[in-house]
Design an enzyme around this catalytic site. Sequence first.
Site, PDB file in Angstrom:
ATOM      1  CB  THR A 164      -0.906   0.034   1.249  1.00  0.00           C
ATOM      2  OG1 THR A 164      -0.100  -0.119   2.407  1.00  0.00           O
ATOM      3  CG2 THR A 164      -1.938  -1.087   1.211  1.00  0.00           C
ATOM      4  CB  SER A 179       1.771  -4.796   3.452  1.00  0.00           C
ATOM      5  OG  SER A 179       1.986  -3.460   3.089  1.00  0.00           O
ATOM      6  N   GLY A 180       2.341  -7.317   5.147  1.00  0.00           N
ATOM      7  CA  GLY A 180       1.900  -8.686   5.430  1.00  0.00           C
ATOM      8  C   GLY A 180       2.433  -9.259   6.732  1.00  0.00           C
ATOM      9  N   GLY A 181       2.921  -8.403   7.610  1.00  0.00           N
ATOM     10  CA  GLY A 181       3.515  -8.858   8.871  1.00  0.00           C
ATOM     11  C   GLY A 181       2.559  -9.625   9.764  1.00  0.00           C
ATOM     12  CD  GLU A 182       0.023  -7.345  11.500  1.00  0.00           C
ATOM     13  OE1 GLU A 182       0.176  -6.667  10.453  1.00  0.00           O
ATOM     14  OE2 GLU A 182       0.758  -7.208  12.486  1.00  0.00           O
ATOM     15  CG  ASN A 259       4.257  -7.372  13.594  1.00  0.00           C
ATOM     16  OD1 ASN A 259       3.787  -6.665  12.726  1.00  0.00           O
ATOM     17  ND2 ASN A 259       4.038  -8.680  13.637  1.00  0.00           N
ATOM     18  CG  ASP A 301       1.310  -5.045  15.656  1.00  0.00           C
ATOM     19  OD1 ASP A 301       2.299  -5.204  14.916  1.00  0.00           O
ATOM     20  OD2 ASP A 301       0.245  -4.550  15.251  1.00  0.00           O
ATOM     21  NE  ARG A 328       1.909   0.341  15.209  1.00  0.00           N
ATOM     22  CZ  ARG A 328       1.562  -0.627  14.362  1.00  0.00           C
ATOM     23  NH1 ARG A 328       1.655  -0.416  13.068  1.00  0.00           N
ATOM     24  NH2 ARG A 328       1.115  -1.785  14.798  1.00  0.00           N
TER      25      ARG A 328
HETATM   26 CA   LIG Z   1       2.068  -5.051  12.647  1.00  0.00          CA
END
Ligand SMILES: [Ca+2]
Length: 567
Positions: A164, A179-182, A259, A301, A328
């Site tokens: 994104t 993206s895709g750490g989850e 994360n 996270d 964060r």
């Molecule tokens: Ca994350």
Amino acid sequence: MLASCLPAFAGVTDQMISNDAASTDDVVTVGMSQGGQRYSPLNKINTSTVADLVPVWTFSFGDEKQRGQETQPLIYNGKVFVTGSYSRIWALDAKTGERLWAYQHRLPDGIMPCCDVVNRGAALYDNLVIFSTLDAHLVALNQDTGKVVWNETLGDYKAGYSNTAAPLIVDGKVITGVSGGEFGIVGRVDARDARTGKLVWTRPTVEGHMGYLNGQENGITGKLNASWPGDMWKFGGAATWLGCTYGADVRLIYCGTGNPAPWNSHLRPGDNLYSSSTLAITPDTGKIAWSYQTTPHDGWDFDGVNEFIPFDMKKDGKTVKAGAKADRNGFFYVLDRGNGKFISASPFVTRQTWTKGVDAKTGRPIEADTRPGDPAQAERGKQVFSAPSFLGGKNWMPMAYNQNTGLFYVPANEWGMDIWNEPIAYKKGAAYLGAGFTIHPLYDDYIGALRAMDPATGKIVWEYKNPAPLWGGVMTTAGDLVFTGTPEGYFKAFDAKTGKELWKFQTGSGVVGQPVTWEQDGEQYVAVASGWGGAVPLWGGEVAKKVKDISQGGMLWVFKLHRAAAP
Ligand SMILES: [Ca+2]
Ligand SMILES: [Ca+2]
């Protein structure tokens, strides 16, 4: 050479990209410069005139597709290039807003964006406009026609890869993350030839994975099993989901990493390099020059993806070549941008329960006893309360740095979470968390807080409190103004020195986009996208309930000063 021999627009060059902050008649990078300061030297719209700012034209993203509009428009060659939700992009006439072309990426069923179907902007190079898609592709289109010139795959969407972030251009290369750490993907930074899309180098962000340069092995990242146990590094996360910035004077690309996976930290004892870190990468070879981990062994996270912005810091009569990042985890970090040396960490939100503070000598946080418990012997480990919540003291929304005031303007949020751990094993294409959570506001009267941080002292100079969480980008100008939007639908301007609210405009939906400004026919323009969405409505727990009545949307708004107000 005679000027008449040259075409009027020869395409976007590296020189133009390097000079983007100073060239006020275009915006050719997301971040309004490679470093991402989001600062404009324009000052016709200023603290005295901003009250007369009015809309000039609008553009509807249309269709039935709304959701979060986190984009930043680009302005070049009389055109506005703007991306929208669901991997769409348009070229518009910069004078009238008339649509010149539209491209809608064909998305397969089964894409797995964790946090809404957003897009955060495109890159321009030569005659191309390049953007990434929710099925983890990178697509380059002809700026004049919107026709696809090349289309490359960044990852397997069935394994949870998506993208994104806006690409970054450095020396003719297009730099992207993933993206895709989850979902237990492996974070990576890629450099491609911007004209052809051909891969030049790739650098994984989890120790043990091999990097490549021109198709040849280029050394593994870190040292195998130095900070990860067993095979956990194979699905280690550290997604580079916000992309990168660039420090041209030290020739380093800065990328934040997310994360470590899974969220349940008891399964992966160790620091888990290079998750939740800032990495400095050399643009020519893709080697890691230095790294700084903001949250070692992240169990909340917190990610560490937030943008690292180079700036020259005046301190004790000296100028320090610094860079700053509002993480964060709730701290505003200042590092030496050349070597990564720790300079300071200052809280920019009111609570950081996870740490007793950051050691001023080593830059390493001192852990407090608030890690969610180990579920190894039970279905669910001990639940703890943690602030910030995993949505962060600051999330994706970029801050801005004003070269006149010397202040950073940080879009912050005050919230915490109940969090617990659960057993989890990796399964391709499934969420890989091993945690559950509920987000709560910390205060009754506000969640969002736009805060002006003095990087030299770590002090908050002023703040503006907003009832709903702030989720949009910030821009600042030599007109002593700070612009940002609110989920309540307002696009607002503040006095950069005092924080006084000077102007607001209701856009009809929540503003989570990134404002820009430029000059056209002698007048200063400002633009921002409106369209509520992003991670808060999906993941926000008690906070999501508070903002559930906000209308969705998808509109680009363009403003300038009302002519009648001229002397
Ligand atoms: Ca994350
Ligand atoms: Ca420019």
